[in-house]
Design an enzyme around this catalytic site. Structure first.
Site, PDB file in Angstrom:
ATOM      1  CD  GLU A   1       7.130   4.835  11.580  1.00 25.47           C
ATOM      2  OE1 GLU A   1       6.789   4.376  10.717  1.00 25.47           O
ATOM      3  OE2 GLU A   1       7.664   4.248  12.548  1.00 25.47           O
TER       4      GLU A   1
ATOM      5  CD  GLU B   1       3.825   1.181  10.126  1.00 29.73           C
ATOM      6  OE1 GLU B   1       2.639   1.267  10.342  1.00 29.73           O
ATOM      7  OE2 GLU B   1       4.571   1.962   9.856  1.00 29.73           O
TER       8      GLU B   1
END
Ligand code: COA
Length: 241
Positions: free
Chosen positions: A115, A135
């Site tokens: 990210e 995640e």
């Protein structure tokens, strides 16, 4: 700037070097790093001496192995967490920087690692880089803009495959998917990033900044609005040269 515990911030010849610096924990992103990164991003954006920034990871094994799992679910209550996010939108700040940002990633590039790289404009990877978004496997979803930046970069089908299956990608596949611009041997990673930074630095900083804004802001607009943005930035540029 203050000395940081989790980040090394250096400036040389117009280039800011931001090094995630917790190599003993594969540069996992913790609350301290969040606070320090917020300050560093402010400096990168505001300091007129900084023309371009390079983000990299300390140590041999990782750019960043994601959120610090030892802090997992130890954060303050959701209400406080949301309040902190509103008061200090680190990912909005990152994505709003109008200077070019280069990520030079190696080893593990997981979760927050991808990210952070996706908040940059150009991504270089060394041959040993491995990308993944673990995640959903941990019962959470990306919180550092990845659910938005990944599909905008690789398309929704590939983004969903990466997210929903937890499959990791090697550097070559990442390049094929256009997740990274270039793959180089590990020893050439920083020199390759510095070469890119030097090329960019040779251009007029306002032209560079407007070109970045025309592309990144334009992507969120209709073609018609994008053309208006381009014309507006182009005309503003003529007046400032
Ligand atoms: N948070 C906190 N510490 C982490 C970490 C993380 N996300 N990832 C690695 N570390 C620490 C390990 O606990 C270990 O610390 P120790 O030496 O004190 O035991 C050290 O970094 C080295 O990691 P290790 O697991 O021993 O290396 P490995 O080569 O066997 O495995 C990984 C590397 C990346 C596969 C493995 O560390 C891993 O799965 N990490 C978690 C990735 C993840 O799920 N991130 C969260 C994304 S939201």
């Amino acid at each position: 700037m203050a000395d940081f515990e989790t980040i090394i911030y250096e400036k040389r010849d117009g280039v800011a070097y931001v090094t995630l610096n917790r190599p003993q924990a594969l540069n996992a992103y913790n609350l301290r790093m969040r606070d320090e990164l917020y300050q560093v991003l402010g400096a990168v954006g505001d300091d007129p001496e900084v023309r371009v920034a390079i983000f990299k990871g300390a140590g041999e094994r990782a750019f960043c192995a994601g959120a610090d799992l030892t802090e997992f679910l130890t954060a303050p209550s959701p209400v406080i967490a949301r309040q902190v996010r509103w008061e200090r939108d680190i990912w909005g700040l990152f994505l709003g920087i109008t200077k070019p940002l280069i990520a030079a990633v190696h080893g593990y590039v997981l979760g927050d690692g991808i990210e952070i790289a996706l908040c940059c404009d150009l991504r270089l990877a060394s041959e040993d880089a491995q990308f993944g978004m673990p995640e959903p496997g941990l019962g959470i979803i990306p919180a550092a803009a990845g659910s938005q930046t990944l599909p905008r970069t690789v398309g929704s089908a590939k983004a969903l495959e990466i997210l929903l299956t937890g499959r990791w990608l090697g550097a070559d596949e990442a390049q094929r998917l256009k997740l990274v611009n270039q793959v180089v041997p590990r020893s050439k990673l920083l020199p390759a990033a510095e070469r890119l930074a030097s090329r960019i630095k040779a251009y007029h900083p306002v032209a560079v900044s407007y070109a970045k804004q025309a592309v990144t802001r334009g992507l969120e607009l209709s073609l018609e609005q994008g053309l208006e943005l381009e014309a507006r930035l182009g005309s503003r540029l003529l007046h400032c040269q």
